[in-house]
Motif scaffolding. Sequence first.
Motif, short mmCIF file in Angstrom:
data_model
loop_
_atom_site.label_atom_id
_atom_site.label_comp_id
_atom_site.label_asym_id
_atom_site.label_seq_id
_atom_site.Cartn_x
_atom_site.Cartn_y
_atom_site.Cartn_z
N ASP A 1 -27.52 -18.12 -7.10
CA ASP A 1 -27.21 -19.04 -6.01
C ASP A 1 -27.00 -20.41 -6.64
O ASP A 1 -27.86 -20.89 -7.37
CB ASP A 1 -28.36 -19.11 -5.00
CG ASP A 1 -28.50 -17.83 -4.21
OD1 ASP A 1 -27.46 -17.28 -3.81
OD2 ASP A 1 -29.64 -17.39 -3.99
N PHE A 2 -25.85 -21.02 -6.38
CA PHE A 2 -25.50 -22.27 -7.05
C PHE A 2 -25.14 -23.36 -6.06
O PHE A 2 -23.98 -23.52 -5.71
CB PHE A 2 -24.32 -22.05 -8.00
CG PHE A 2 -24.59 -21.04 -9.07
CD1 PHE A 2 -25.51 -21.29 -10.06
CD2 PHE A 2 -23.95 -19.82 -9.06
CE1 PHE A 2 -25.78 -20.36 -11.04
CE2 PHE A 2 -24.21 -18.87 -10.03
CZ PHE A 2 -25.13 -19.15 -11.03
N PRO A 3 -26.15 -24.12 -5.59
CA PRO A 3 -25.79 -25.26 -4.75
C PRO A 3 -25.02 -26.28 -5.58
O PRO A 3 -25.24 -26.41 -6.79
CB PRO A 3 -27.14 -25.82 -4.30
CG PRO A 3 -28.14 -25.28 -5.25
CD PRO A 3 -27.57 -24.02 -5.83
N LEU A 4 -24.08 -26.96 -4.95
CA LEU A 4 -23.30 -27.96 -5.67
C LEU A 4 -22.99 -29.13 -4.76
O LEU A 4 -23.14 -29.04 -3.55
CB LEU A 4 -22.03 -27.36 -6.27
CG LEU A 4 -21.09 -26.58 -5.36
CD1 LEU A 4 -20.01 -27.48 -4.82
CD2 LEU A 4 -20.48 -25.47 -6.17
N SER A 5 -22.57 -30.22 -5.36
CA SER A 5 -22.26 -31.43 -4.59
C SER A 5 -20.76 -31.57 -4.42
O SER A 5 -19.98 -31.01 -5.19
CB SER A 5 -22.80 -32.66 -5.32
OG SER A 5 -22.02 -32.94 -6.46
N ALA A 6 -20.40 -32.34 -3.43
CA ALA A 6 -19.00 -32.71 -3.28
C ALA A 6 -18.69 -33.72 -4.39
O ALA A 6 -19.57 -34.46 -4.84
CB ALA A 6 -18.77 -33.35 -1.92
N PRO A 7 -17.46 -33.75 -4.88
CA PRO A 7 -17.12 -34.69 -5.94
C PRO A 7 -17.11 -36.14 -5.43
O PRO A 7 -16.79 -36.38 -4.27
CB PRO A 7 -15.71 -34.27 -6.36
CG PRO A 7 -15.18 -33.51 -5.21
CD PRO A 7 -16.34 -32.91 -4.49
N ARG A 8 -17.52 -37.06 -6.30
CA ARG A 8 -17.51 -38.49 -5.96
C ARG A 8 -16.80 -39.24 -7.07
O ARG A 8 -17.12 -39.08 -8.24
CB ARG A 8 -18.94 -39.01 -5.82
CG ARG A 8 -19.68 -38.26 -4.73
CD ARG A 8 -20.58 -39.03 -3.84
NE ARG A 8 -20.41 -40.43 -3.74
CZ ARG A 8 -21.42 -41.29 -3.69
NH1 ARG A 8 -22.64 -40.87 -3.76
NH2 ARG A 8 -21.20 -42.57 -3.55
N ARG A 9 -15.83 -40.04 -6.69
CA ARG A 9 -15.07 -40.85 -7.66
C ARG A 9 -15.78 -42.16 -7.93
O ARG A 9 -16.24 -42.83 -7.00
CB ARG A 9 -13.69 -41.16 -7.09
CG ARG A 9 -12.67 -40.28 -7.64
CD ARG A 9 -11.26 -40.73 -7.30
NE ARG A 9 -10.44 -39.58 -7.13
CZ ARG A 9 -10.00 -38.82 -8.12
NH1 ARG A 9 -10.31 -39.11 -9.35
NH2 ARG A 9 -9.27 -37.78 -7.89
#
Length: 183
Positions: A28-36
């Motif tokens: 299970d791999f939670p991830l974040s939305a990309p941020r510039r």
Amino acid sequence: MGSQNFSLRGVDDGEYELMAARFSESMDFPLSAPRRHVVKGADLNGIELKLLKLGSVSGRVVIEAPKAEWGPAPAQSKVEEALNEMKRDERTTGVSAFGFFPMEAGGDFGGATPDKDGGCTVKNLEAGRYRANTDLPDESWYIGAITQAATPKPVDVSRAGLTLKQGEKISGIEMIIAQGAAS
């Protein structure tokens, strides 16, 4: 998912896209939305990357008994040979749309093979609309039906697809595959 700190040192000036992921043995791999972020001659502090739980779809694959006129099912075809994938509707945007696909972690993201009893779970799915895509064990096989158990009667998932909310775990999907496809 407690607070975790991170730092990146020796970063040249430029524009960067930051993402975070947590890898685990459970796949299970939670991830974040990309941020510039733009680095221009100074340190950046206080960047927060919130990990989002990903969803899953689970159920079972069943091989329908062959019809007498077709003869016995080929001995080499087993339910474990089917590769089940959930294909996301391309009109739906998400983290994957930004190119995050961590295959280097050694996992199979977006696909799963059933166990010997037909049980199968496709993990690490973002919120969005999905359709089942299956690589069947033999060209003479076809998908007879894909349904989701519901009250009072099953829902035809093959036509409607599935809409998955962020972190939702959908279960009760049944895929019937059968022998006798036209060639």
